[in-house]
Design a protein around this motif. Structure first.
Motif, PDB file in Angstrom:
ATOM      1  N   LEU A 137     -14.334  32.442  17.283  1.00 48.62           N
ATOM      2  CA  LEU A 137     -13.968  31.673  16.082  1.00 48.62           C
ATOM      3  C   LEU A 137     -12.450  31.559  15.960  1.00 48.62           C
ATOM      4  N   SER A 144      -8.296  23.952  16.113  1.00 49.59           N
ATOM      5  CA  SER A 144      -8.520  22.984  15.020  1.00 49.59           C
ATOM      6  C   SER A 144      -7.226  22.777  14.249  1.00 49.59           C
ATOM      7  N   SER A 151      -2.265  15.298  14.365  1.00 50.06           N
ATOM      8  CA  SER A 151      -2.442  14.007  13.668  1.00 50.06           C
ATOM      9  C   SER A 151      -1.506  13.907  12.473  1.00 50.06           C
ATOM     10  N   GLU A 152      -1.257  15.044  11.809  1.00 48.92           N
ATOM     11  CA  GLU A 152      -0.314  15.039  10.693  1.00 48.92           C
ATOM     12  C   GLU A 152       1.075  14.595  11.169  1.00 48.92           C
ATOM     13  N   VAL A 155       1.078  10.870  11.859  1.00 43.69           N
ATOM     14  CA  VAL A 155       1.124  10.068  10.623  1.00 43.69           C
ATOM     15  C   VAL A 155       2.535  10.115  10.032  1.00 43.69           C
TER      16      VAL A 155
ATOM     17  N   SER B  34      -2.144  16.943   2.583  1.00 42.03           N
ATOM     18  CA  SER B  34      -1.325  17.224   3.753  1.00 42.03           C
ATOM     19  C   SER B  34       0.040  17.642   3.254  1.00 42.03           C
ATOM     20  N   GLU B  35       0.508  18.759   3.787  1.00 40.84           N
ATOM     21  CA  GLU B  35       1.802  19.278   3.337  1.00 40.84           C
ATOM     22  C   GLU B  35       2.919  18.299   3.677  1.00 40.84           C
ATOM     23  N   ILE B  40      -1.701  10.641   4.327  1.00 42.61           N
ATOM     24  CA  ILE B  40      -3.057  11.128   4.631  1.00 42.61           C
ATOM     25  C   ILE B  40      -3.944  11.174   3.380  1.00 42.61           C
ATOM     26  N   LEU B 118      -5.301   7.733  12.850  1.00 39.89           N
ATOM     27  CA  LEU B 118      -4.710   9.073  12.761  1.00 39.89           C
ATOM     28  C   LEU B 118      -5.247   9.867  11.579  1.00 39.89           C
ATOM     29  N   VAL B 119      -5.471   9.209  10.450  1.00 35.98           N
ATOM     30  CA  VAL B 119      -6.037   9.927   9.307  1.00 35.98           C
ATOM     31  C   VAL B 119      -7.467  10.344   9.632  1.00 35.98           C
ATOM     32  N   ASP B 121      -8.515  11.177  12.576  1.00 33.75           N
ATOM     33  CA  ASP B 121      -8.344  12.364  13.436  1.00 33.75           C
ATOM     34  C   ASP B 121      -8.028  13.605  12.592  1.00 33.75           C
ATOM     35  N   TYR B 122      -7.180  13.410  11.606  1.00 33.22           N
ATOM     36  CA  TYR B 122      -6.806  14.534  10.739  1.00 33.22           C
ATOM     37  C   TYR B 122      -8.043  15.082  10.000  1.00 33.22           C
ATOM     38  N   ALA B 125     -10.216  17.136  12.252  1.00 34.70           N
ATOM     39  CA  ALA B 125      -9.654  18.477  12.474  1.00 34.70           C
ATOM     40  C   ALA B 125      -9.886  19.353  11.241  1.00 34.70           C
ATOM     41  N   ARG B 126      -9.677  18.782  10.054  1.00 36.19           N
ATOM     42  CA  ARG B 126      -9.905  19.550   8.819  1.00 36.19           C
ATOM     43  C   ARG B 126     -11.374  19.948   8.692  1.00 36.19           C
ATOM     44  N   PHE B 128     -13.366  20.664  11.059  1.00 37.35           N
ATOM     45  CA  PHE B 128     -13.619  21.811  11.932  1.00 37.35           C
ATOM     46  C   PHE B 128     -13.059  23.094  11.329  1.00 37.35           C
ATOM     47  N   LEU B 129     -11.922  22.988  10.667  1.00 40.62           N
ATOM     48  CA  LEU B 129     -11.368  24.180  10.014  1.00 40.62           C
ATOM     49  C   LEU B 129     -12.306  24.679   8.911  1.00 40.62           C
ATOM     50  N   VAL B 132     -15.091  26.536  10.563  1.00 39.11           N
ATOM     51  CA  VAL B 132     -14.647  27.849  11.037  1.00 39.11           C
ATOM     52  C   VAL B 132     -14.716  28.852   9.892  1.00 39.11           C
ATOM     53  N   LEU B 140     -20.973  25.215  14.029  1.00 40.11           N
ATOM     54  CA  LEU B 140     -19.951  24.494  14.793  1.00 40.11           C
ATOM     55  C   LEU B 140     -20.574  23.742  15.964  1.00 40.11           C
TER      56      LEU B 140
END
Lengths: 332, 332
Positions: A137, A144, A151-152, A155, B34-35, B40, B118-119, B121-122, B125-126, B128-129, B132, B140
């Motif tokens: 994990l 991940s 991607s961030e 963007v 997104s920081e 995004i 790209l968003v 893709d973001y 990824a989120r 998958f987080l 997790v 998963l």
């Protein structure tokens, strides 16, 4: 210099990891198949066969080897890293409307944007399945997170590239997204899968980050001072594409009012004329920003080597140290 | 019929799951941030705020509830499923060059293709987080597999949509990619997270698959016989876009030589004239393919209900049964 007797660090790494890399290549071929959609392996093979240095999967293999790993999951993780990288390239070429990659026409040109977007998605999904097979994990979390940062960063680049407000910290964030996030995840998971102690894993991550940032800064610097015969790129492509990179950001930060107007016209408004690139290079010369950029790259490469010194000495460690030097040595 | 006293199954589900869905919506807002790249959440909010029925996350919540789940990870998984769905929509709209989605201009139109790719893709990824965080490798694996099937189905559709060799088995594979893969993963992970026995998990998966396939067939049928005021789509959009769907595939399979020439001209070559849609509908009428398609949808809905009967009876089970009926009842 005799290349045979003094090969580049990258080639020495490839040599030392040849057996593992062969296994990675077999796994990549196997996992890029699709039972139902033959276009998926066609598009993937187009990119994979074109070569590329396979630097990212080698970083994973090297990190695992460095930590004395004896299992076979590092091969899966190296293939994972290459799949994520390939997916990113497919999507990037759509985003940038690129026509060439690795000396061949891009997939979006040979097939279409649709195939590039969807095959990229497929490879991402396959990369996650490979990670699941390792049963870790922590690995899934690291990669991940890297995917999200990639991607961030892309963007961010989309909105920041031609905006003169873009400063060095934004540039660094973009560089992490474009390059360092996957470099550092690649080295980190090599340590994690080996069960290395936390400080070693952190050191491997820091090495990948320093190397990746140095690599990206070097790439951006070579755009302004590279030998186009060697880099395969024309000097000033980033300027023409109105991409703010470190040498220009540093010049903008010190610009007089008149110089600022020049940057606004050429980068923000994209209204470029003959002689503008030459004037831009003059301004970078005036403030010494190309040299300052080179020194930044050197500092990140030094940071990478410093981090690595926390790990026991070995041939593999020496090669990774040399790799960090090589990334910036080609600049001087 | 009095709507208030006899609400649609979907609305009854939304009612029963209101508290959980509120938590899902809070989590979605939180995790789409997104920081570094404000674009995004802007792009994501555009799609998320437009509503949509949130059917997929509700399936996860309902499956977990059905299995007596007491924890809170089902909320994370429901948000995961909605993120994967949103990412797919963003990429689909780029692939299809769509201009409208949920009654609003698409993100690719309001921003650009780059942001949508790209968003998307973001968000993947989120998602998958989030998975997790549940700590379940099985979850998963199930959702990575669904992601792979989704993109595989889309690639297949790209190459098969206007090819008269496309038969019912290819159609089914595309339908699984477009709809059923995420439906079945959504219900399956609801069971997995609850620690339900294997046969119940398999039943939930089979329910999602049957429901998803029925849903997609119904959607494709409504394209030819729907009330455009109710569906918001024009009759024959798929014909005009040269997309082979089940009613046409069944007509092509029985076509005379002359009829085949008509399909070759209108679908494969895309050379369409006034009156062609009417003639296509005549041919579907001649072979009864609209009714045959409806019966296929009914069979898949029945398969979904049959699967669900392996689970203990409850209000939630009854609502899911009704949902399967509803998907096909609106066709008659």
């Amino acid at each position: 210099m005799d290349i045979a007797s003094n090969p580049k660090p990258h080639d020495r790494l490839a040599d030392a990891l040849a057996e593992d890399m062969a296994a990675v290549n077999v796994l990549i071929r196997e996992r890029m198949k699709s039972e139902h959609a033959p276009r998926i392996p066609e598009v993937t093979a187009h990119l994979i066969d074109a070569g590329g240095k396979r630097l990212r999967p080698m970083l994973t293999l090297a990190a695992a080897r460095l930590c004395g790993y004896q299992g076979s999951d590092h091969v899966k993780l190296a293939a994972t890293v290459e799949f994520i990288h390939t997916a990113t390239l497919l999507h990037d070429d759509v985003v940038d409307e690129s026509k060439q990659r690795r000396g061949r026409p891009t997939a979006n040109l040979l097939w279409d944007n649709q195939s590039s977007v969807l095959v990229g998605d497929y490879l991402l999904a396959r990369s996650f399945l490979l990670m699941v097979e390792t049963g870790s994990l922590r690995v899934l979390e690291i990669l991940s997170n890297a995917s999200a940062t990639i991607s961030e960063g892309e963007v961010l680049q989309l909105t920041a590239a031609s905006d003169l407000k873009t400063d060095e910290s934004i540039y660094l964030q973009v560089a992490r997204g474009k390059t360092a996030a996957l470099f550092s995840a690649a080295t980190e998971v090599g340590g994690v899968i080996s069960g290395a102690p936390d400080d070693q894993v952190a050191a491997l991550r820091a090495y990948g980050d320093g190397l990746g940032v140095a690599f990206q800064i070097a790439d951006d610097l070579l755009d302004y001072q590279g030998d186009s015969a060697a880099t395969g790129k024309n000097v000033g492509d980033d300027f023409r594409e109105r991409k703010l990179t470190l040498p220009v950001i540093k010049a903008v930060a010190q610009a007089t009012e008149e110089e600022r107007a020049f940057w606004v016209r050429t980068i923000e408004k994209g209204n470029q004329q003959d002689g503008d690139l030459e004037h831009a290079l003059e301004l970078m010369g005036k403030y010494g920003t190309l040299e300052a950029t080179r020194l930044d790259a050197v500092a990140h490469a030094e940071r990478a080597k410093q981090a690595l010194s926390a790990l026991p000495d070995s041939d593999m460690r020496a090669m990774l140290m040399d790799l960090a030097d090589y990334v910036v040595d080609r600049l001087s």
